[in-house]
Design a protein around this motif. Structure first.
Motif, PDB file in Angstrom:
ATOM      1  N   MET A   1     -14.992 -20.408  13.076  1.00  0.00           N
ATOM      2  CA  MET A   1     -13.868 -20.939  12.302  1.00  0.00           C
ATOM      3  C   MET A   1     -13.296 -22.220  12.915  1.00  0.00           C
ATOM      4  O   MET A   1     -13.117 -23.214  12.200  1.00  0.00           O
ATOM      5  CB  MET A   1     -12.773 -19.874  12.190  1.00  0.00           C
ATOM      6  CG  MET A   1     -13.245 -18.617  11.469  1.00  0.00           C
ATOM      7  SD  MET A   1     -13.777 -18.937   9.764  1.00  0.00           S
ATOM      8  CE  MET A   1     -14.723 -17.453   9.402  1.00  0.00           C
ATOM      9  N   ALA A   2     -12.998 -22.210  14.195  1.00  0.00           N
ATOM     10  CA  ALA A   2     -12.344 -23.369  14.816  1.00  0.00           C
ATOM     11  C   ALA A   2     -13.143 -24.664  14.631  1.00  0.00           C
ATOM     12  O   ALA A   2     -12.571 -25.690  14.230  1.00  0.00           O
ATOM     13  CB  ALA A   2     -12.080 -23.085  16.299  1.00  0.00           C
TER      14      ALA A   2
ATOM     15  N   GLU B   1     -19.658  -6.628  19.094  1.00  0.00           N
ATOM     16  CA  GLU B   1     -18.298  -6.848  19.609  1.00  0.00           C
ATOM     17  C   GLU B   1     -18.112  -8.308  20.004  1.00  0.00           C
ATOM     18  O   GLU B   1     -17.049  -8.898  19.789  1.00  0.00           O
ATOM     19  CB  GLU B   1     -18.041  -5.921  20.808  1.00  0.00           C
ATOM     20  CG  GLU B   1     -17.849  -4.464  20.400  1.00  0.00           C
ATOM     21  CD  GLU B   1     -17.870  -3.504  21.584  1.00  0.00           C
ATOM     22  OE1 GLU B   1     -17.434  -2.353  21.412  1.00  0.00           O
ATOM     23  OE2 GLU B   1     -18.340  -3.898  22.676  1.00  0.00           O
ATOM     24  N   ASN B   2     -19.166  -8.867  20.563  1.00  0.00           N
ATOM     25  CA  ASN B   2     -19.111 -10.276  20.945  1.00  0.00           C
ATOM     26  C   ASN B   2     -18.942 -11.172  19.720  1.00  0.00           C
ATOM     27  O   ASN B   2     -18.142 -12.118  19.725  1.00  0.00           O
ATOM     28  CB  ASN B   2     -20.387 -10.633  21.715  1.00  0.00           C
ATOM     29  CG  ASN B   2     -20.415 -12.083  22.153  1.00  0.00           C
ATOM     30  OD1 ASN B   2     -20.939 -12.941  21.464  1.00  0.00           O
ATOM     31  ND2 ASN B   2     -19.833 -12.363  23.310  1.00  0.00           N
ATOM     32  N   TYR B   3     -19.690 -10.885  18.667  1.00  0.00           N
ATOM     33  CA  TYR B   3     -19.541 -11.664  17.436  1.00  0.00           C
ATOM     34  C   TYR B   3     -18.112 -11.616  16.927  1.00  0.00           C
ATOM     35  O   TYR B   3     -17.533 -12.623  16.529  1.00  0.00           O
ATOM     36  CB  TYR B   3     -20.479 -11.134  16.341  1.00  0.00           C
ATOM     37  CG  TYR B   3     -21.875 -11.703  16.397  1.00  0.00           C
ATOM     38  CD1 TYR B   3     -22.090 -13.077  16.280  1.00  0.00           C
ATOM     39  CD2 TYR B   3     -22.979 -10.886  16.535  1.00  0.00           C
ATOM     40  CE1 TYR B   3     -23.370 -13.602  16.324  1.00  0.00           C
ATOM     41  CE2 TYR B   3     -24.266 -11.401  16.576  1.00  0.00           C
ATOM     42  CZ  TYR B   3     -24.450 -12.765  16.473  1.00  0.00           C
ATOM     43  OH  TYR B   3     -25.714 -13.281  16.510  1.00  0.00           O
ATOM     44  N   LEU B   4     -17.548 -10.422  16.923  1.00  0.00           N
ATOM     45  CA  LEU B   4     -16.194 -10.253  16.404  1.00  0.00           C
ATOM     46  C   LEU B   4     -15.195 -11.048  17.243  1.00  0.00           C
ATOM     47  O   LEU B   4     -14.331 -11.747  16.719  1.00  0.00           O
ATOM     48  CB  LEU B   4     -15.842  -8.762  16.402  1.00  0.00           C
ATOM     49  CG  LEU B   4     -14.555  -8.350  15.712  1.00  0.00           C
ATOM     50  CD1 LEU B   4     -14.520  -8.823  14.271  1.00  0.00           C
ATOM     51  CD2 LEU B   4     -14.385  -6.829  15.769  1.00  0.00           C
ATOM     52  N   LYS B   5     -15.368 -10.948  18.539  1.00  0.00           N
ATOM     53  CA  LYS B   5     -14.449 -11.624  19.454  1.00  0.00           C
ATOM     54  C   LYS B   5     -14.577 -13.139  19.355  1.00  0.00           C
ATOM     55  O   LYS B   5     -13.573 -13.866  19.467  1.00  0.00           O
ATOM     56  CB  LYS B   5     -14.753 -11.146  20.886  1.00  0.00           C
ATOM     57  CG  LYS B   5     -13.749 -11.590  21.923  1.00  0.00           C
ATOM     58  CD  LYS B   5     -14.032 -10.924  23.276  1.00  0.00           C
ATOM     59  CE  LYS B   5     -13.833 -11.922  24.400  1.00  0.00           C
ATOM     60  NZ  LYS B   5     -14.892 -11.885  25.404  1.00  0.00           N
ATOM     61  N   GLN B   6     -15.797 -13.618  19.128  1.00  0.00           N
ATOM     62  CA  GLN B   6     -16.040 -15.058  19.147  1.00  0.00           C
ATOM     63  C   GLN B   6     -15.940 -15.709  17.769  1.00  0.00           C
ATOM     64  O   GLN B   6     -16.132 -16.927  17.658  1.00  0.00           O
ATOM     65  CB  GLN B   6     -17.434 -15.333  19.727  1.00  0.00           C
ATOM     66  CG  GLN B   6     -17.626 -14.845  21.151  1.00  0.00           C
ATOM     67  CD  GLN B   6     -16.716 -15.551  22.125  1.00  0.00           C
ATOM     68  OE1 GLN B   6     -16.425 -16.736  21.967  1.00  0.00           O
ATOM     69  NE2 GLN B   6     -16.228 -14.832  23.118  1.00  0.00           N
ATOM     70  N   LEU B   7     -15.698 -14.912  16.752  1.00  0.00           N
ATOM     71  CA  LEU B   7     -15.733 -15.460  15.393  1.00  0.00           C
ATOM     72  C   LEU B   7     -14.827 -16.675  15.236  1.00  0.00           C
ATOM     73  O   LEU B   7     -15.240 -17.713  14.717  1.00  0.00           O
ATOM     74  CB  LEU B   7     -15.328 -14.367  14.389  1.00  0.00           C
ATOM     75  CG  LEU B   7     -15.248 -14.802  12.931  1.00  0.00           C
ATOM     76  CD1 LEU B   7     -16.614 -15.256  12.424  1.00  0.00           C
ATOM     77  CD2 LEU B   7     -14.713 -13.669  12.055  1.00  0.00           C
ATOM     78  N   GLU B   8     -13.609 -16.541  15.692  1.00  0.00           N
ATOM     79  CA  GLU B   8     -12.682 -17.650  15.511  1.00  0.00           C
ATOM     80  C   GLU B   8     -13.128 -18.876  16.301  1.00  0.00           C
ATOM     81  O   GLU B   8     -13.183 -19.983  15.762  1.00  0.00           O
ATOM     82  CB  GLU B   8     -11.266 -17.230  15.941  1.00  0.00           C
ATOM     83  CG  GLU B   8     -10.257 -18.366  15.784  1.00  0.00           C
ATOM     84  CD  GLU B   8      -8.823 -17.861  15.782  1.00  0.00           C
ATOM     85  OE1 GLU B   8      -8.579 -16.736  16.265  1.00  0.00           O
ATOM     86  OE2 GLU B   8      -7.947 -18.610  15.299  1.00  0.00           O
ATOM     87  N   ALA B   9     -13.445 -18.673  17.570  1.00  0.00           N
ATOM     88  CA  ALA B   9     -13.769 -19.820  18.419  1.00  0.00           C
ATOM     89  C   ALA B   9     -15.079 -20.487  18.029  1.00  0.00           C
ATOM     90  O   ALA B   9     -15.200 -21.717  18.063  1.00  0.00           O
ATOM     91  CB  ALA B   9     -13.821 -19.382  19.882  1.00  0.00           C
ATOM     92  N   GLU B  10     -16.057 -19.678  17.648  1.00  0.00           N
ATOM     93  CA  GLU B  10     -17.393 -20.240  17.424  1.00  0.00           C
ATOM     94  C   GLU B  10     -17.654 -20.672  15.990  1.00  0.00           C
ATOM     95  O   GLU B  10     -18.436 -21.584  15.757  1.00  0.00           O
ATOM     96  CB  GLU B  10     -18.466 -19.224  17.838  1.00  0.00           C
ATOM     97  CG  GLU B  10     -18.489 -18.984  19.341  1.00  0.00           C
ATOM     98  CD  GLU B  10     -19.586 -18.014  19.748  1.00  0.00           C
ATOM     99  OE1 GLU B  10     -19.795 -17.844  20.952  1.00  0.00           O
ATOM    100  OE2 GLU B  10     -20.229 -17.422  18.858  1.00  0.00           O
TER     101      GLU B  10
END
Lengths: 203, 203
Positions: free
Chosen positions: B67-68, B56-65
């Motif tokens: 992609m961005a 769940e953490n990976y999914l939540k952080q995907l964009e910030a960690e």
DNA sequence: GTCTATATTAAGATAGAC
DNA sequence: GTCTATCTTAATATAGAC
């Protein structure tokens, strides 16, 4: 004469393949073999030694078990590549996505394996790519480097396709990946300079 | 206020990533956290529950960690795809091939995981492909199916490249795979019918 | 060469004091 | 909410009878 050693290697191979190395215990292997004691240690000094025997077995059997059956389905060298990929597809489907590529599984599962294990993983990859590259030679790709690159791409696409198929429990991603590889092969080979046999792309 | 739960999730995430799920024990996680007791069970009812929190953490952080940071390196949508791939390349090299794609590792290592785990692996794949497909939209690939297919191919090539790089302990196979993907993208997008934006290939 | 029995270690998980 | 202590199970590996 029952060859116990061979039975152990074959059984371990199958279990490592379907469940993974860490998830398979020596007790499970013994049970599946029918041998009841700590007999594995009569032949192998450790679980890793058994893994090494399994990897040696894969390397030795690659041609007979993977390549020959695929090559028997067609004389066309280019199609033989896809016949090999189709063999992995069949194993994926028949095992309901439990069994992908045994070597690929181990490459990811054992990042800090000993040198013998790593060397054997690499040798298995090399041998696999060698057979595929030979197919492209039969398909009149004159440049050896182009053949080798296409063979490694076949492995890349197969492993990536298997990984997604297993993650999603669907053969769709594998089929799509193979289609895309076929499309790429068509494009590259169509753009090969027929005179000297060198592919146009630089990359 | 030290957020112990967050510390545990972050630590477990890092260890699962570098060593694998089975190869990481709760004792190791506790030690790395600084928490000394069976405190993990105050927050998670089992190791699998902790894994679910990590996914769940990976999914939540995907964009910030993921992609961005990659998108910040270039405005060019097509290059953003390769910037994302380059992020994984960096992690491979910096970890000396211990750390590839965390989701891909789990997809292969946990073939018989529970439905929650499998669903989260799939959601992570879907989210990743969604971001990459959006890049192709920015690159004026008008057809949504073409964008989605290219995004899934990016994932295929990345996972296959990582697997080979880790198996061989060399970044070469990864770089080659990315080069080949770039070549394919160039060929496909160059053959797009500029009028209606549909790619020519059928596959 | 195969068995029973067991040593040893470590895993996941729990109980209960504080 | 965190600790110590421990239960239970199962892992790899070994010893020694047959």
């Amino acid at each position: 004469m029952p060859d116990t050693r061979k039975t152990i290697v074959d059984t371990a191979r199958a279990l490592f393949y379907e469940r993974g190395y860490h998830a398979t215990s020596l007790a499970q292997i013994q049970k599946a073999c029918g041998v009841n004691g700590g007999s594995i240690y009569h032949f192998f000094k450790s679980k890793e030694a058994l893994l090494i025997a399994v990897l040696e077995n894969y390397l030795k059997q690659l041609e007979a078990e993977v390549m020959a059956p695929a090559f028997a389905t067609t004389e066309n060298p280019r199609e033989r590549v896809f016949a090999v990929l189709d063999g992995y597809r069949r194993m994926l489907v028949e095992s309901e996505f439990a069994a992908g590529c045994p070597i690929g599984n181990l490459a990811l599962e054992l990042p800090d394996a000993g040198p013998e294990v790593r060397q054997l993983i690499e040798s298995n990859f090399d041998a696999w790519c060698g057979f595929i590259a030979d197919c492209f030679e039969g398909a009149h790709v004159a440049d050896g480097e182009t053949r080798a690159r296409l063979a490694r791409l076949a492995l890349t696409v197969m492993e990536g396709g298997i990984l997604q198929a297993r993650g999603r429990r669907s053969i769709g991603p594998f089929d799509e990946a193979v289609d895309q590889f076929r499309d790429y092969v068509d494009r590259v080979l169509d753009s090969v300079d027929e005179v000297d046999g060198h592919a146009v792309p630089s990359g």
